[in-house]
Write an enzyme that holds these catalytic residues in place. Structure first.
Site, PDB file in Angstrom:
ATOM      1  N   GLU A  12      35.951  19.309  35.417  1.00 20.89           N
ATOM      2  CA  GLU A  12      36.446  20.599  35.903  1.00 20.89           C
ATOM      3  C   GLU A  12      37.935  20.553  36.223  1.00 20.89           C
ATOM      4  O   GLU A  12      38.566  21.576  36.436  1.00 20.89           O
ATOM      5  CB  GLU A  12      35.678  21.018  37.159  1.00 20.89           C
ATOM      6  CG  GLU A  12      34.213  21.299  36.897  1.00 20.89           C
ATOM      7  CD  GLU A  12      33.445  21.537  38.192  1.00 20.89           C
ATOM      8  OE1 GLU A  12      32.506  22.317  38.161  1.00 20.89           O
ATOM      9  OE2 GLU A  12      33.790  20.936  39.229  1.00 20.89           O
ATOM     10  N   ASP A 217      25.969  27.894  32.712  1.00 20.48           N
ATOM     11  CA  ASP A 217      24.515  28.031  32.492  1.00 20.48           C
ATOM     12  C   ASP A 217      24.074  29.326  33.155  1.00 20.48           C
ATOM     13  O   ASP A 217      24.836  29.948  33.872  1.00 20.48           O
ATOM     14  CB  ASP A 217      23.773  26.822  33.093  1.00 20.48           C
ATOM     15  CG  ASP A 217      24.129  26.611  34.559  1.00 20.48           C
ATOM     16  OD1 ASP A 217      25.022  25.793  34.845  1.00 20.48           O
ATOM     17  OD2 ASP A 217      23.557  27.307  35.424  1.00 20.48           O
TER      18      ASP A 217
END
Ligand code: SAH
Length: 250
Positions: A12, A217
């Site tokens: 990230e 997701d």
């Protein structure tokens, strides 16, 4: 004025560490921090690990030890709001801690001592982050289509994000979380595990906070399948791109 950029996972953080000018690595409180210059700003990059407590200790270190005067979180999240799809980006306007429950002493989700279940991100920093994310997504277009379950031009959303110490990975858990909060008037767009904790620390210290999350997701039964591939292939580049756009605008 030092800007802290936090992420939970190395992916990230993108390649921001490699891009630092005059990088200095500092080990502190069992974490690795990188100080340096990026796009003309003093920055400190931090990996907090997963979960609210890890995020809070890291944010506290950033305020106390590294002199951070603004904090920005960049990471991934599960999409739970309608139309919030894998590959989209959500910029937080507000946060709620979905696992906070001190009822009946306090109303469900209210963080005791903070006057309500929702906390606002900094409006000014958030507006700039929206512009940065929008500029990045426009540039990216359909570049990541091959990694998306449903190829589409990535969309930018702004709204409420829920944090809690739970990886939400079944359709049932996701519907319950969203449904319960929605019934109380809280329309959650995405779920993750750190942002609300960093926001709470920033509120304690009076520091502006903003957060951007790439949807990795749908927080459902396919969450565990989609997650690793997406974070590796896509989230890394989003983080890089959005943070650079942001620093150019600040
Ligand atoms: N598979 C990872 C674990 C990731 S935990 C590993 O092995 O290290 C999920 C991380 O992504 C957290 O930092 C959280 O903030 C975010 N996240 C992404 N999707 C999420 C979801 N569906 N529920 C909760 N957090 C999610």
């Amino acid at each position: 004025m030092t800007i802290a950029i936090l992420s939970a996972l190395p992916e990230e953080q993108g390649d921001l560490v490699q891009a630092l000018e005059a990088p200095e690595r500092v080990e502190h409180a069992s974490r690795t921090f990188w100080r340096g210059r990026l796009s003309g700003h003093d920055v400190v990059l931090a990996l907090c690990g997963i979960g609210k407590v890890a995020a809070a200790t890291t944010a506290t270190s950033l305020a106390e030890r590294f002199g951070a005067r603004r904090m920005v979180f960049t990471g991934v999240a599960g999409g739970v709001g309608e139309g919030v799809q894998v590959g989209d980006v959500v910029v937080a306007a507000e946060y709620v801690q979905h696992d906070m429950d001190a009822s009946p002493i306090f109303p469900r989700w209210e963080v005791p001592g903070y006057g309500g279940p929702r906390m606002d991100c900094d409006a000014h920093l958030t507006a700039i982050l929206m512009r940065a994310a929008s500029a990045y997504l426009e540039r990216v277009g359909g570049q990541f289509d091959q990694y998306l379950p449903a190829p589409h031009a990535p969309r930018l959303h702004q709204g409420l994000i829920a944090s809690g110490d739970q990886f939400v990975s079944t359709a049932g858990a996701s519907q319950r979380l969203r449904g319960d909060l929605l019934a109380a008037g809280h329309n959650v767009l995405a779920v993750e595990m750190e942002g609300a904790a960093v926001l709470q620390v920033c509120r304690d210290y009076g520091l502006p906070f903003a957060a951007v999350r790439t949807i990795s997701d749908r927080a459902d039964d396919s969450a565990h399948v989609d997650f690793p591939r997406f974070v590796e292939q896509v989230a890394r580049r989003y983080a890089d791109g959005v943070v650079r756009e942001l620093l150019a605008l600040l």
